[in-house]
Write a protein that holds these residues in place. Sequence first.
Motif, mmCIF file in Angstrom:
data_model
loop_
_atom_site.group_PDB
_atom_site.id
_atom_site.type_symbol
_atom_site.label_atom_id
_atom_site.label_comp_id
_atom_site.label_asym_id
_atom_site.label_seq_id
_atom_site.Cartn_x
_atom_site.Cartn_y
_atom_site.Cartn_z
ATOM 1 N N ASP A 72 4.012 2.817 -5.443
ATOM 2 C CA ASP A 72 4.662 2.403 -7.174
ATOM 3 C C ASP A 72 5.153 1.848 -6.638
ATOM 4 O OD1 ASP A 72 5.114 2.825 -9.367
ATOM 5 O OD2 ASP A 72 5.454 5.418 -9.063
ATOM 6 N N ASN A 73 4.390 0.073 -7.667
ATOM 7 C CA ASN A 73 4.826 -0.671 -7.712
ATOM 8 C C ASN A 73 6.019 -0.460 -8.853
ATOM 9 O OD1 ASN A 73 3.426 -2.617 -6.309
ATOM 10 N ND2 ASN A 73 1.942 -2.270 -8.009
ATOM 11 N N ALA A 74 5.768 0.486 -10.092
ATOM 12 C CA ALA A 74 6.961 0.705 -11.281
ATOM 13 C C ALA A 74 7.814 1.010 -10.505
ATOM 14 C CB ALA A 74 6.694 1.626 -12.368
ATOM 15 N N LYS A 75 8.072 1.758 -9.362
ATOM 16 C CA LYS A 75 8.962 2.162 -8.996
ATOM 17 C C LYS A 75 9.886 1.211 -7.517
ATOM 18 C CE LYS A 75 8.626 7.326 -10.427
ATOM 19 N NZ LYS A 75 8.165 8.909 -9.967
ATOM 20 N N ASN A 76 8.989 0.632 -6.889
ATOM 21 C CA ASN A 76 9.782 -0.198 -5.969
ATOM 22 C C ASN A 76 9.403 0.605 -4.737
ATOM 23 O OD1 ASN A 76 9.508 -2.369 -7.529
ATOM 24 N ND2 ASN A 76 11.343 -2.377 -7.956
ATOM 25 N N MET A 77 8.198 1.260 -4.550
ATOM 26 C CA MET A 77 8.716 1.995 -3.618
ATOM 27 C C MET A 77 7.271 2.308 -2.545
ATOM 28 S SD MET A 77 10.709 5.991 -4.738
ATOM 29 C CE MET A 77 10.313 6.240 -3.283
ATOM 30 N N VAL A 78 7.474 2.517 -1.228
ATOM 31 C CA VAL A 78 6.324 2.997 -0.568
ATOM 32 C C VAL A 78 5.981 3.992 0.043
ATOM 33 C CG1 VAL A 78 7.154 0.832 0.845
ATOM 34 C CG2 VAL A 78 4.320 1.829 1.296
ATOM 35 N N TYR A 79 5.036 4.424 0.737
ATOM 36 C CA TYR A 79 5.153 5.637 0.991
ATOM 37 C C TYR A 79 3.564 5.790 2.241
ATOM 38 C CZ TYR A 79 6.270 6.667 -3.960
ATOM 39 O OH TYR A 79 6.643 6.816 -4.490
ATOM 40 N N LEU A 80 4.023 6.728 3.345
ATOM 41 C CA LEU A 80 2.992 6.877 4.368
ATOM 42 C C LEU A 80 2.896 8.145 4.684
ATOM 43 C CD1 LEU A 80 1.870 5.240 6.360
ATOM 44 C CD2 LEU A 80 3.796 5.714 8.475
ATOM 45 N N GLN A 81 1.601 8.455 4.663
ATOM 46 C CA GLN A 81 1.301 10.226 4.783
ATOM 47 C C GLN A 81 0.755 10.185 6.212
ATOM 48 O OE1 GLN A 81 1.628 12.919 2.931
ATOM 49 N NE2 GLN A 81 0.995 14.237 4.428
ATOM 50 N N MET A 82 0.792 10.722 7.464
ATOM 51 C CA MET A 82 1.168 10.831 8.418
ATOM 52 C C MET A 82 0.798 12.413 8.787
ATOM 53 S SD MET A 82 4.297 8.908 10.364
ATOM 54 C CE MET A 82 5.475 10.489 9.437
ATOM 55 N N ASN A 83 -0.640 12.389 8.948
ATOM 56 C CA ASN A 83 -1.705 13.796 9.509
ATOM 57 C C ASN A 83 -2.205 13.389 10.784
ATOM 58 O OD1 ASN A 83 -1.266 14.013 6.633
ATOM 59 N ND2 ASN A 83 -3.250 12.872 6.441
ATOM 60 N N SER A 84 -2.246 14.789 11.152
ATOM 61 C CA SER A 84 -2.623 15.384 12.593
ATOM 62 C C SER A 84 -2.117 14.930 13.646
ATOM 63 C CB SER A 84 -3.964 15.013 12.433
ATOM 64 O OG SER A 84 -5.208 15.541 11.971
ATOM 65 N N LEU A 85 -0.816 14.649 13.126
ATOM 66 C CA LEU A 85 0.593 13.656 14.449
ATOM 67 C C LEU A 85 0.162 14.112 15.956
ATOM 68 C CD1 LEU A 85 3.597 13.253 12.272
ATOM 69 C CD2 LEU A 85 2.139 11.465 12.642
ATOM 70 N N GLU A 86 0.782 13.009 16.579
ATOM 71 C CA GLU A 86 0.006 13.310 17.902
ATOM 72 C C GLU A 86 1.745 12.521 18.485
ATOM 73 O OE1 GLU A 86 -2.830 10.584 18.643
ATOM 74 O OE2 GLU A 86 -4.278 11.553 17.456
ATOM 75 N N PRO A 87 2.114 13.063 19.951
ATOM 76 C CA PRO A 87 3.294 12.873 20.622
ATOM 77 C C PRO A 87 3.294 10.994 20.562
ATOM 78 C CG PRO A 87 2.293 14.386 21.397
ATOM 79 C CD PRO A 87 1.256 14.239 20.934
ATOM 80 N N GLU A 88 1.913 10.959 20.802
ATOM 81 C CA GLU A 88 2.518 8.935 21.074
ATOM 82 C C GLU A 88 2.554 8.677 19.832
ATOM 83 O OE1 GLU A 88 0.077 10.984 23.558
ATOM 84 O OE2 GLU A 88 -0.423 11.225 22.186
ATOM 85 N N ASP A 89 2.856 9.442 18.626
ATOM 86 C CA ASP A 89 3.122 9.021 16.745
ATOM 87 C C ASP A 89 4.456 8.587 16.908
ATOM 88 O OD1 ASP A 89 0.076 10.340 15.315
ATOM 89 O OD2 ASP A 89 1.106 8.328 15.915
ATOM 90 N N THR A 90 5.020 9.264 17.476
ATOM 91 C CA THR A 90 6.971 9.465 18.233
ATOM 92 C C THR A 90 7.226 8.076 18.018
ATOM 93 O OG1 THR A 90 6.903 11.203 19.372
ATOM 94 C CG2 THR A 90 8.838 10.104 19.629
ATOM 95 N N GLY A 91 8.039 7.840 17.170
ATOM 96 C CA GLY A 91 9.390 6.472 17.395
ATOM 97 C C GLY A 91 10.122 6.046 16.269
ATOM 98 N N VAL A 92 10.570 4.893 16.253
ATOM 99 C CA VAL A 92 11.788 5.103 14.627
ATOM 100 C C VAL A 92 10.486 3.937 13.565
ATOM 101 C CG1 VAL A 92 13.268 3.803 13.793
ATOM 102 C CG2 VAL A 92 13.604 4.933 16.344
#
Length: 123
Positions: A72-92
């Motif tokens: 959202d450029n007006a709000k200076n925000m970025v998002y990440l929608q994560m679906n079907s998460l897997e254990p391999e997605d674990t991290g910081v």
Amino acid sequence: QVQLVEFGGGLLQAGGSLRLSCAASGSIASINAMGWYRQAPGKQRELVASITSGGRTNYADSVKGRFAISRDNAKNMVYLQMNSLEPEDTGVYYCNADITYYRGISLRSINSWGQGTQVTVSS
């Protein structure tokens, strides 16, 4: 000076969904590319997804079809929608952005990082 702050990490089971948010603040003039990186234990930080100011996106092969980045450029925000998460997605997960900001009457540019948010996916 600018700051990036991430929100939305957590612990969940495989197959679940999570949405990360990142807010940029400070004397911002403009933000070019924004992105999400992650670092798993014992591994190097890697790019997960990026998005240009015009909305062009790029994804790591491992998350294509499961993750979606938006901003959202007006709000200076970025998002990440994560679906079907897997254990391999674990991290910081870290937010990153190329920011042009005001320093007095001058403009400065910086590649800025957030402090990171933990995502843990259990099997």
